[in-house]
Design a protein around this motif. Sequence first.
Motif, short mmCIF file in Angstrom:
data_model
loop_
_atom_site.label_atom_id
_atom_site.label_comp_id
_atom_site.label_asym_id
_atom_site.label_seq_id
_atom_site.Cartn_x
_atom_site.Cartn_y
_atom_site.Cartn_z
N PRO A 113 0.84 -1.23 -0.10
CA PRO A 113 0.23 0.07 -0.16
C PRO A 113 0.86 1.18 0.06
O PRO A 113 0.25 2.30 -0.15
CB PRO A 113 -0.88 0.03 1.44
N HIS A 118 -4.75 -10.57 -3.33
CA HIS A 118 -3.95 -9.28 -3.27
C HIS A 118 -2.45 -9.99 -2.68
O HIS A 118 -2.35 -10.81 -1.84
CB HIS A 118 -4.44 -8.33 -2.11
N ASP A 120 -1.96 -10.20 1.11
CA ASP A 120 -2.30 -11.42 1.40
C ASP A 120 -1.79 -12.45 1.33
O ASP A 120 -1.70 -13.41 2.28
CB ASP A 120 -4.12 -11.50 0.94
N SER A 161 -8.34 -16.40 -2.96
CA SER A 161 -9.61 -15.71 -2.19
C SER A 161 -11.19 -16.49 -2.26
O SER A 161 -11.80 -16.20 -1.33
CB SER A 161 -9.94 -14.11 -3.02
N THR A 180 -7.96 -14.36 2.79
CA THR A 180 -7.62 -12.91 2.63
C THR A 180 -8.47 -12.18 3.37
O THR A 180 -9.78 -12.45 3.64
CB THR A 180 -8.00 -13.07 1.12
N ARG A 181 -8.04 -10.73 3.32
CA ARG A 181 -8.60 -9.81 3.80
C ARG A 181 -8.89 -8.68 2.95
O ARG A 181 -9.55 -7.54 3.14
CB ARG A 181 -7.77 -9.21 4.99
N ARG A 182 -8.35 -8.68 1.80
CA ARG A 182 -8.43 -7.36 0.88
C ARG A 182 -9.21 -7.94 -0.42
O ARG A 182 -8.77 -8.99 -0.91
CB ARG A 182 -7.02 -7.05 0.52
N GLU A 238 -9.08 -3.16 -3.36
CA GLU A 238 -7.80 -2.78 -2.81
C GLU A 238 -6.63 -3.24 -3.71
O GLU A 238 -5.77 -2.58 -3.81
CB GLU A 238 -7.75 -3.53 -1.44
N CYS A 239 -6.84 -4.33 -4.52
CA CYS A 239 -6.07 -4.77 -5.30
C CYS A 239 -5.69 -3.81 -6.73
O CYS A 239 -4.48 -3.35 -6.86
CB CYS A 239 -6.51 -6.20 -6.18
N ASP A 299 -4.02 -0.40 -4.70
CA ASP A 299 -2.77 -0.47 -4.55
C ASP A 299 -1.82 -0.68 -5.67
O ASP A 299 -0.56 -0.37 -5.71
CB ASP A 299 -2.55 -1.56 -3.63
#
Length: 337
Positions: A184, A234, A237, A263, A314-316, A320-321, A324
Amino acid sequence: MARLLLTGGAGFIGSHTAVVLQQAGHQLVVLDSFSNSSPEALRRVEALTGQSIDVVTGDLRDPNAVERALAHGVDAVVHFAGLKAVGESVEKPLLYWDVNLTGSRVLLEAMAAAGCRTLVFSSSATVYGIPDHVPIPEAAPVQPNNPYGRTKAAVEQMLADVAASEPGWRVASLRYFNPVGAHPSGQIGEDPLGIPNNLFPFVSQVAVGQRPHLKVFGSDWPTPDGTGVRDYIHVMDLAEGHRAALEVLLDSADQQLTLNLGSGQGHSVLKVVQAFEKASGRPVPYELVARRPGDAASTVADPALAKELLGWSTRRGLEECCRDGWAWQQANPSGYR
């Protein structure tokens, strides 16, 4: 905390994993030939973490280089080094078998001699080939349909054979789906040499104006919009998945793990284009062209086993992919060069 050797640690996934591992308190040694990566990536990792990395420049196929790296007193190895372009592997199969298989054999021989028997291996969802069912569990048939995928499957088998030959081995083979995005901070990211082999860096380069348009291979797939569906993960992740796998191995007795890192969500090519246009505020022109031989309509992970055994998921998401990845592309239009 452990002292870890990262082979290919200056590459896209290796550099992001280096950040996560250093922030978790581990000390790092990196072995890299820099044939498809840049020392600048490691300098930026050091700047992000405030910690130094011991760097050994050398080829994984060179036993002396591997021995020099392991001589730093390594507790475990995270093995990223290798060639990874499907199309190139079709054109240069002997090169892929040499780098990916011979390099892994030399590494395992040196690890055994040094008494280091803990390894996390960078495998790939390409080992599944064209899947029979989606989402894809780890028990799905291993049926790679290109030389790159076959080399990954072969290294997995070699690891299993070595682990069965003597006690003490702790091995995790992590089958990645489609790593994308960037740190990020925008300081490290994917820096392909030449024409990108993967969708995301190509879309980024179109958005930033380096390339005129994107070619979308196939618009008649049996998917919601006719374009291919993939599971994009991501890179941060993915890096956290490596940390989780490594720490499970280090805390356990002998074991072998084979795990999907994905994911569990599929996104079509056109959905990725739309998401990237939204993140960048730039148009991404595209051209619909014929399917490529060997492509699948959809490849999506079943990530349940990694969640059960590693406590990882995964958290993103796709937003977000794209965010970033665009931050990296904007800040580094020429990559590390």
